[in-house]
Design an enzyme around this catalytic site. Structure first.
Site, PDB file in Angstrom:
ATOM      1  N   ASN A 147      20.761  97.416 -43.860  1.00 34.86           N
ATOM      2  CA  ASN A 147      22.287  97.432 -44.236  1.00 34.86           C
ATOM      3  C   ASN A 147      22.964  96.665 -44.140  1.00 34.86           C
ATOM      4  O   ASN A 147      23.586  96.266 -44.195  1.00 34.86           O
ATOM      5  CB  ASN A 147      22.032  98.677 -42.677  1.00 34.86           C
ATOM      6  CG  ASN A 147      21.698  98.162 -41.457  1.00 34.86           C
ATOM      7  OD1 ASN A 147      21.351  97.156 -41.257  1.00 34.86           O
ATOM      8  ND2 ASN A 147      21.856  98.796 -40.901  1.00 34.86           N
ATOM      9  N   ARG A 285      27.289  91.697 -33.098  1.00 35.81           N
ATOM     10  CA  ARG A 285      27.436  91.852 -32.370  1.00 35.81           C
ATOM     11  C   ARG A 285      28.010  92.083 -30.980  1.00 35.81           C
ATOM     12  O   ARG A 285      28.986  90.952 -30.940  1.00 35.81           O
ATOM     13  CB  ARG A 285      25.854  91.684 -30.830  1.00 35.81           C
ATOM     14  CG  ARG A 285      25.159  92.963 -31.442  1.00 35.81           C
ATOM     15  CD  ARG A 285      24.377  93.726 -31.609  1.00 35.81           C
ATOM     16  NE  ARG A 285      23.159  94.713 -32.238  1.00 35.81           N
ATOM     17  CZ  ARG A 285      24.054  95.010 -33.491  1.00 35.81           C
ATOM     18  NH1 ARG A 285      24.289  94.413 -34.389  1.00 35.81           N
ATOM     19  NH2 ARG A 285      22.080  95.401 -33.847  1.00 35.81           N
ATOM     20  N   GLN A 314      27.900 100.957 -26.279  1.00 38.30           N
ATOM     21  CA  GLN A 314      28.025 102.019 -26.866  1.00 38.30           C
ATOM     22  C   GLN A 314      27.178 102.816 -26.309  1.00 38.30           C
ATOM     23  O   GLN A 314      26.350 103.350 -25.913  1.00 38.30           O
ATOM     24  CB  GLN A 314      27.229 101.260 -27.784  1.00 38.30           C
ATOM     25  CG  GLN A 314      28.512 100.041 -28.719  1.00 38.30           C
ATOM     26  CD  GLN A 314      27.966  99.963 -29.831  1.00 38.30           C
ATOM     27  OE1 GLN A 314      28.134  98.982 -30.777  1.00 38.30           O
ATOM     28  NE2 GLN A 314      26.274 100.588 -30.581  1.00 38.30           N
ATOM     29  N   HIS A 333      30.738 101.921 -34.182  1.00 35.43           N
ATOM     30  CA  HIS A 333      30.211 101.252 -34.952  1.00 35.43           C
ATOM     31  C   HIS A 333      28.753 101.720 -36.503  1.00 35.43           C
ATOM     32  O   HIS A 333      28.473 102.865 -35.957  1.00 35.43           O
ATOM     33  CB  HIS A 333      28.493 100.563 -33.686  1.00 35.43           C
ATOM     34  CG  HIS A 333      27.806 100.035 -34.327  1.00 35.43           C
ATOM     35  ND1 HIS A 333      26.498  99.312 -33.044  1.00 35.43           N
ATOM     36  CD2 HIS A 333      27.439  99.023 -35.954  1.00 35.43           C
ATOM     37  CE1 HIS A 333      26.046  98.959 -34.400  1.00 35.43           C
ATOM     38  NE2 HIS A 333      26.573  98.233 -35.063  1.00 35.43           N
TER      39      HIS A 333
HETATM   40  P1  NDP Z   1      19.323  87.772 -40.779  1.00 35.84           P
HETATM   41  O1  NDP Z   1      18.005  87.291 -39.734  1.00 35.84           O
HETATM   42  O2  NDP Z   1      19.150  87.294 -41.902  1.00 35.84           O
HETATM   43  O3  NDP Z   1      20.194  86.447 -40.019  1.00 35.84           O
HETATM   44  C1  NDP Z   1      21.098  86.105 -38.595  1.00 35.84           C
HETATM   45  C2  NDP Z   1      21.580  84.718 -39.239  1.00 35.84           C
HETATM   46  O4  NDP Z   1      21.970  84.568 -37.865  1.00 35.84           O
HETATM   47  C3  NDP Z   1      19.733  83.968 -38.932  1.00 35.84           C
HETATM   48  O5  NDP Z   1      20.065  83.212 -40.521  1.00 35.84           O
HETATM   49  C4  NDP Z   1      19.610  82.943 -38.212  1.00 35.84           C
HETATM   50  O6  NDP Z   1      19.775  81.161 -38.740  1.00 35.84           O
HETATM   51  C5  NDP Z   1      21.480  83.292 -37.928  1.00 35.84           C
HETATM   52  N1  NDP Z   1      21.231  82.726 -36.612  1.00 35.84           N
HETATM   53  C6  NDP Z   1      20.655  82.482 -35.383  1.00 35.84           C
HETATM   54  N2  NDP Z   1      21.086  82.326 -34.441  1.00 35.84           N
HETATM   55  C7  NDP Z   1      22.312  81.608 -34.590  1.00 35.84           C
HETATM   56  C8  NDP Z   1      22.976  80.388 -33.913  1.00 35.84           C
HETATM   57  N3  NDP Z   1      22.793  80.335 -32.283  1.00 35.84           N
HETATM   58  N4  NDP Z   1      24.531  79.858 -34.616  1.00 35.84           N
HETATM   59  C9  NDP Z   1      24.253  80.179 -36.212  1.00 35.84           C
HETATM   60  N5  NDP Z   1      23.734  81.101 -36.542  1.00 35.84           N
HETATM   61  C10 NDP Z   1      22.315  81.595 -35.847  1.00 35.84           C
HETATM   62  O7  NDP Z   1      20.230  88.847 -39.294  1.00 35.84           O
HETATM   63  P2  NDP Z   1      21.305  89.706 -41.278  1.00 35.84           P
HETATM   64  O8  NDP Z   1      22.046  88.944 -41.860  1.00 35.84           O
HETATM   65  O9  NDP Z   1      20.912  90.969 -41.953  1.00 35.84           O
HETATM   66  O10 NDP Z   1      21.812  90.904 -39.512  1.00 35.84           O
HETATM   67  C11 NDP Z   1      22.538  89.694 -38.493  1.00 35.84           C
HETATM   68  C12 NDP Z   1      23.332  90.423 -37.449  1.00 35.84           C
HETATM   69  O11 NDP Z   1      24.239  91.150 -37.282  1.00 35.84           O
HETATM   70  C13 NDP Z   1      21.791  91.221 -36.646  1.00 35.84           C
HETATM   71  O12 NDP Z   1      21.677  90.764 -36.036  1.00 35.84           O
HETATM   72  C14 NDP Z   1      22.881  92.703 -36.209  1.00 35.84           C
HETATM   73  O13 NDP Z   1      23.215  91.697 -34.407  1.00 35.84           O
HETATM   74  C15 NDP Z   1      24.011  92.097 -37.127  1.00 35.84           C
HETATM   75  N6  NDP Z   1      24.041  93.490 -37.301  1.00 35.84           N
HETATM   76  C16 NDP Z   1      24.675  94.329 -37.240  1.00 35.84           C
HETATM   77  C17 NDP Z   1      24.952  95.732 -38.017  1.00 35.84           C
HETATM   78  C18 NDP Z   1      26.164  96.571 -38.171  1.00 35.84           C
HETATM   79  O14 NDP Z   1      25.914  98.397 -38.310  1.00 35.84           O
HETATM   80  N7  NDP Z   1      27.035  96.129 -37.478  1.00 35.84           N
HETATM   81  C19 NDP Z   1      24.133  96.012 -38.690  1.00 35.84           C
HETATM   82  C20 NDP Z   1      22.914  95.671 -38.862  1.00 35.84           C
HETATM   83  C21 NDP Z   1      23.413  94.008 -38.616  1.00 35.84           C
HETATM   84  P3  NDP Z   1      18.075  80.949 -38.613  1.00 35.84           P
HETATM   85  O15 NDP Z   1      17.291  82.381 -39.404  1.00 35.84           O
HETATM   86  O16 NDP Z   1      18.366  80.089 -39.690  1.00 35.84           O
HETATM   87  O17 NDP Z   1      18.003  80.464 -37.510  1.00 35.84           O
END
Ligand code: NDP
Length: 386
Positions: A147, A285, A314, A333
């Protein structure tokens, strides 16, 4: 044979839909970057059906029961008398969704000695205590990418809605008015604005790509830099920290997982360092932002708007202050649970279960915790306290 305990959100108030607004879904060939779509051996549902609520059962019942497993589906997830808590002690597998999270706390994991697999039908496994999962040998998997684009679309919608003052203007129409001055006195163009994402993973990068045609200045921060070619293609400015990014942006969107590094990141100090009248979009989140600091920033005008779809807890209680704070564009959500997304995460959940029951490896990109440590996507994107 396994007992699978699945927690899903409630059906629509008028019951499970008999018909839908559209007859089919567009066909996708894969995800950006080449990851393949979920590939279970079969599907027992019609793509585009409501699968994420209790009666939809993620389309899993026939598959699980044909193999002799037991499926229990409930939306009753909170408190010691909930069906979830009653069914948990002998469950082998728990399936839950971030939209209606069955919080798998350390206490609950300790009460479930048979629990071996926790599947997130979606993305974001922070409702599972990952430290406790590691300690108890519980594998945690989610349907990575299922998603991400759905959320990216929602983020772009919310940025435009806030900046252009769409929701209050729509309200004037519903109320029978034609109050143009009331509508436009908070309405701007995004063109020329500086827009930044905290994290440029699957969602963050998709947001940047979708915003590029709006002729805005794009910024990002992440733990790892994007390839130089991507930075050049989208004309991105990299910032070493969220604090550095927040001071220069008109709009900030949060797209990082919730883990110890990001919890409470947007507190009073960081919000206070932003440009007066900035907009903050958080579909990642809720606890990445400080609940009360957001309210104060909106009331003082430090933030011109806040939107997102993530709350804590939630479902949000009726008196949650984000329901009534000024200039917000919150939804429940829902961003990652469009009918399109449901088809993908239901298929991905089945793929994970098929691998699990066959004893074959779950795709690395779906893994968050495995073998007593962070694994796969979890090892890349999350951190734990121990
Ligand atoms: P990904 O795993 O593709 O991306 C997460 C990114 O966050 C990675 O690039 C990671 O960095 C980066 N990251 C982690 N910690 C930090 C930090 N401290 N500072 C800066 N960057 C950081 O996940 P998605 O993009 O698919 O999803 C992200 C989040 O979105 C999910 O974890 C979830 O919480 C939320 N989400 C919400 C949804 C909704 O319905 N509202 C649905 C889907 C997701 P790196 O890997 O480079 O270390």
């Amino acid at each position: 044979m396994a007992k699978v305990l699945c927690v899903l959100y409630d059906d629509p108030v008028d019951g499970h839909p008999a018909t839908y607004a559209r007859d089919d879904l567009p066909r996708l060939d894969g995800y950006p970057g080449g990851q393949t779509l979920p590939s279970p051996s079969a599907l027992d549902f019609t793509p585009g059906a409501l699968l994420g609520s209790v009666s939809g059962e993620l389309g899993l019942r026939r598959f699980l029961e044909a193999a002799g497993h037991t499926l229990v589906v409930t939306s009753d997830k909170d408190g010691p008398d909930s069906e979830f808590e009653r069914e948990l002690p002998d469950a082998d597998v728990v399936i839950s969704q971030p939209f209606w999270p069955a919080y798998l706390t350390a206490e609950r994991i300790a009460k479930a000695p048979k629990l071996k697999l926790a599947v997130t039908a979606g993305i974001g496994s922070d409702h599972v205590d990952l430290d406790a999962a590691i300690e108890h040998g519980v594998t945690v998997a989610e349907v990575t990418y299922s998603n991400s684009i759905s959320v990216a679309e929602h983020v772009v919608m919310m940025i435009l809605s806030l900046v252009r003052n769409y929701l209050p203007s729509h309200q004037w129409v519903l109320d029978g008015g034609w109050n143009i001055a009331d509508c436009v006195s908070r309405s701007y163009d995004v063109e020329g604005m500086h827009i930044g994402t905290v994290a440029a993973g699957r969602i963050g990068l998709a947001v940047l790509r979708r915003l590029a045609p709006f002729d805005v200045h794009l910024h990002y921060t992440d733990r790892q830099r994007l390839p130089e070619a991507t930075e050049r293609e989208l004309n991105l400015t990299f910032h070493p920290s969220a604090a550095d990014l927040a001071t220069v942006c008109d709009v900030v969107t949060i797209n990082a997982p919730l883990h110890p590094e990001t919890e409470g990141l947007f507190g009073r100090d960081l919000l206070g360092s932003m440009k007066r009248g900035a907009y903050l979009i958080n579909t990642a989140r809720a606890r990445i932002a400080d609940r009360d600091a957001v309210v104060t920033a909106l009331e003082s005008g430090q933030l011109a708007g806040y939107a997102g779809d993530v709350w804590f807890p939630q479902p949000a209680p009726a008196d949650h202050p984000w329901r009534t704070m000024p200039h917000h564009g919150m939804t429940p959500h829902i961003s990652g649970s469009s009918l399109s997304a449901q088809t993908r995460y239901a298929a991905g959940t089945r793929e994970i279960l098929e691998s699990w029951f066959a004893g074959t490896p779950i795709r690395d990109e779906y893994l968050i915790v495995d073998g007593g440590k962070l694994a796969g996507t979890g090892a890349q994107s999350y951190s734990v306290t121990r």
